[in-house]
Every structure is written in structure tokens, then in C-alpha cells.
Design a protein around this motif. Structure first.
Motif, PDB file in Angstrom:
ATOM      1  N   HIS A 117       0.833  -1.205   0.000  1.00 35.30           N
ATOM      2  CA  HIS A 117       0.000   0.000   0.000  1.00 35.30           C
ATOM      3  C   HIS A 117       0.870   1.257   0.000  1.00 35.30           C
ATOM      4  O   HIS A 117       0.534   2.256  -0.644  1.00 35.30           O
ATOM      5  N   ILE A 121      -0.900   3.625   6.514  1.00 38.34           N
ATOM      6  CA  ILE A 121      -1.856   2.741   5.854  1.00 38.34           C
ATOM      7  C   ILE A 121      -3.169   2.815   6.598  1.00 38.34           C
ATOM      8  O   ILE A 121      -3.230   2.563   7.801  1.00 38.34           O
ATOM      9  N   GLY A 153      -4.187   2.855   1.168  1.00 39.54           N
ATOM     10  CA  GLY A 153      -5.280   2.118   1.785  1.00 39.54           C
ATOM     11  C   GLY A 153      -6.618   2.711   1.419  1.00 39.54           C
ATOM     12  O   GLY A 153      -6.710   3.873   0.994  1.00 39.54           O
TER      13      GLY A 153
END
Length: 342
Positions: free
Chosen positions: A115, A134, A276
């Protein structure tokens, strides 16, 4: 050299093909949102069965989009941690099978690190060293990353993830799943100062952890008080829903932005990378941009298509390939979530 990347950690079945120069030749994502909508969250058994049905068609479509065949693939990368056990296994078995059949290397990918790497893919330039945030349905974590293959956990949620809290609060407010987009939409008409919700751990500069359970409970008590209310029978005025959504969203954003800035101060780093599903939230992106300008911080937020789970972010495997970090075919999955205790 082409690398096939697979992503099946939760409820998206995704594949991509990237070159060793980080060029994306193809990317396919099969979402499961409709399958889980009536449950208000991801059901692991349904997710793993859907992956079984979709993994081969997704890989096939990715190859077609790239205009190549399996013979043109030099390695296969797969996310094997963290995530749902059954979902992870589907992707790992598919990756192992392809590697065994074609006698090509297998590369393991950490879903959370990927991510952060999504920001590298979008920037098309080096973003390391950086602090990585994230924020997703299952995780809220801060990392220090000195380079693309070196990640140190700085802090994480000790209970609910930010995305999980969005889903649960959306359900209380009678909004649709997934909760992130529906709360953002409702909040656009609301007053973010209408309700004073807690910002747990925000003032504790010695900790880089998060906590959203108390915030979720505060919203619950504001709506229905203590006890075991039937939220399906509670009808709130539209403006109250908007105000609750806006006030809740603002509390989450305050915590995410505040802890990220604290992490930058503690590490001395000047680059923040954010990825994310919750990173798609417009209010969060706005606040991050404002604070980055104010603090003279270089900010990289993953573009919307790379916020939710996808296989392009699996291009972090290119870095591992160049470092010679390959796996044996007895590679296992490491399910679960990254949490702090206490």
C-alpha cells in the motif's frame, strides 16, 4: 522482464503485470462489494469462495490486456500477509502453481508495505525514505521505511481500524456499505463540530498508536444511548445523520493526520506516503494537503484507483526481485491483522 502480481488478501481478486522498469502493462480487479453488502462487512467464507471462482479468469483477462502469454512471465508475486486465511491461500496456491509449472521465481509481498509502494508507483519517482500511513478496512498503521524493502512498524491501532469504524458507524446511521463513501457523502451536508467526539491517544506524543473503538461507541451512545438498541428501528432526521457523519469523520481525520505529523517529527523524515481504502476519503486528503504545506512536508497520497486493494501495488515485488529475495514453494500464508496490544 515481466512480473505477474496477485492480490487476494481480503475481498478483491486482483492481478497485474508490471515490468522490471515499473511499467504497468495490465491491471484487473474483481470487487466483491455486492456479495458482502447485505452483511455490512466482509464474510471470510464468502470472500474465499469468490476468489476461487475468479482467480483464473482475472489472471487470464490480465494476460489478454497485456497482450502476452504465461511464457512471457519471468516471476510471480503474491501477497501472503496480512489478511484473511482462506483468501490468502487462494492467491498463494495460484502463484505457486504457476511458478512450478513455468519454473520461474516466487516473490512474497507484504500487503501493507505494498500500500505504501502504491505511492511510489503513482509518483513515478523515488519516495524513500518516508513515513508510511496505511488506513484501510482492516488496518491503521504507521511505518518508517528507509527503502522499498525495509519497513519498521511505528504504531498501529490497538482495536478497530479506521475503515472498520467507518463501516460500523455507517450501519448505525442506516447508510450503505461500504461505509467510507456513504459517510463521506452524508458528511458533505453536515456540521463537523455538531458533536464533540473523542480523539483517543491524539495528545499522547509518546505513542504512535491509534484507537477508534471508543469513538465508535461514542457515536452509538449519541444515537441510541446504552443498552442493545435495534438500529433498524431508529429513524434519525436527515440533518442529524449528516451532522453525526461529519463529526465522526472529522474525529477520525484528526487522529490520522495528527499521528502522522507526530511520526514525522519523531523520525526526522520529511516525506509522508499514504495508502489504503480510507485514503480515498476526500476530507482526509484535504487535511493532509493542508498540513503538508504548513509543515513543509512532501506528501504522496495514492491515487483513488490505487487506494483500494489492487495488484499494481504488488509492483513492490520488483524491488525484492532486484534484491534477490525469492521464496521456496513451501511458502505459507500469515493471516490476521497488525495490532498493538495495550
Amino acid at each position: 522482464m515481466n512480473i505477474l502480481t496477485l492480490e487476494t488478501t481480503c475481498d478483491e481478486t486482483a492481478a497485474a503485470i508490471v515490468t522490471d522498469r515499473l511499467k504497468v502493462l495490465a491491471s484487473v480487479v474483481a470487487s466483491q462489494d455486492k456479495l458482502h453488502e447485505r452483511f455490512g462487512g466482509v464474510v471470510p467464507e464468502i470472500a474465499s469462495r469468490a476468489h476461487l471462482e475468479r482467480i483464473l479468469p482475472v489472471v487470464d483477462e490480465t494476460l489478454k490486456q497485456a497482450g502476452i502469454s504465461l511464457d512471457d512471465i519471468g516471476a510471480v508475486a503474491v501477497a501472503n500477509t496480512p489478511g484473511l486465511a482462506g483468501s490468502l491461500l487462494v492467491g498463494l496456491v495460484a502463484a505457486k502453481t504457476l511458478c512450478a509449472a513455468k519454473a520461474i521465481p516466487l516473490i512474497a509481498v507484504d500487503h501493507l508495505q505494498a500500500h505504501i509502494y502504491a505511492c511510489r508507483m503513482a509518483a513515478e519517482e523515488d519516495v524513500f525514505p518516508c513515513v508510511g500511513l496505511i488506513v484501510s478496512g482492516g488496518h491503521t498503521s504507521l511505518y518508517r521505511s528507509n527503502d522499498p524493502i525495509s519497513f519498521e512498524l511505528l504504531g498501529a491501532t490497538i482495536d478497530d481500524a479506521a475503515g472498520e469504524a467507518f463501516d460500523k458507524v455507517a450501519s448505525m446511521l442506516g447508510l450503505s456499505y461500504p461505509g467510507g463513501p456513504s459517510i463521506q457523502q452524508a458528511a458533505e451536508q453536515g456540521n463537523p463540530t455538531a458533536y464533540s467526539f473523542p480523539r483517543a491517544l491524539l495528545k499522547d506524543e509518546d505513542r504512535l498508536d491509534f484507537s477508534f473503538s471508543g469513538l465508535k461507541t461514542a457515536v452509538r451512545y449519541t444515537i441510541a444511548g446504552p443498552g442493545r438498541p435495534d438500529f433498524e428501528k431508529i429513524e434519525l432526521p436527515q440533518q442529524q445523520v449528516a451532522d453525526l457523519a461529519a463529526s465522526f469523520q472529522e474525529a477520525v481525520v484528526d487522529c490520522l493526520v495528527g499521528k502522522s505529523l507526530t511520526a514525522l517529527r519523531q523520525t526526522g523524515l520529511r516525506t509522508l506516503c499514504v495508502g489504503g481504502g480510507v485514503a480515498a476519503n476526500a476530507r482526509l486528503r484535504q487535511r493532509l494537503e493542508e498540513e503538508a504545506r504548513r509543515s513543509n512536508v512532501e506528501l504522496h497520497v495514492a491515487p483513488l484507483p490505487l487506494c483500494t486493494d489492487n495488484a499494481v501495488m504488488g509492483a513492490i515485488a520488483v524491488e525484492r526481485y532486484k534484491a534477490g529475495l525469492f521464496e521456496e514453494l513451501d511458502l505459507d500464508v500469515y493471516p490476521g491483522v497488525v495490532r498493538r496490544t495495550g
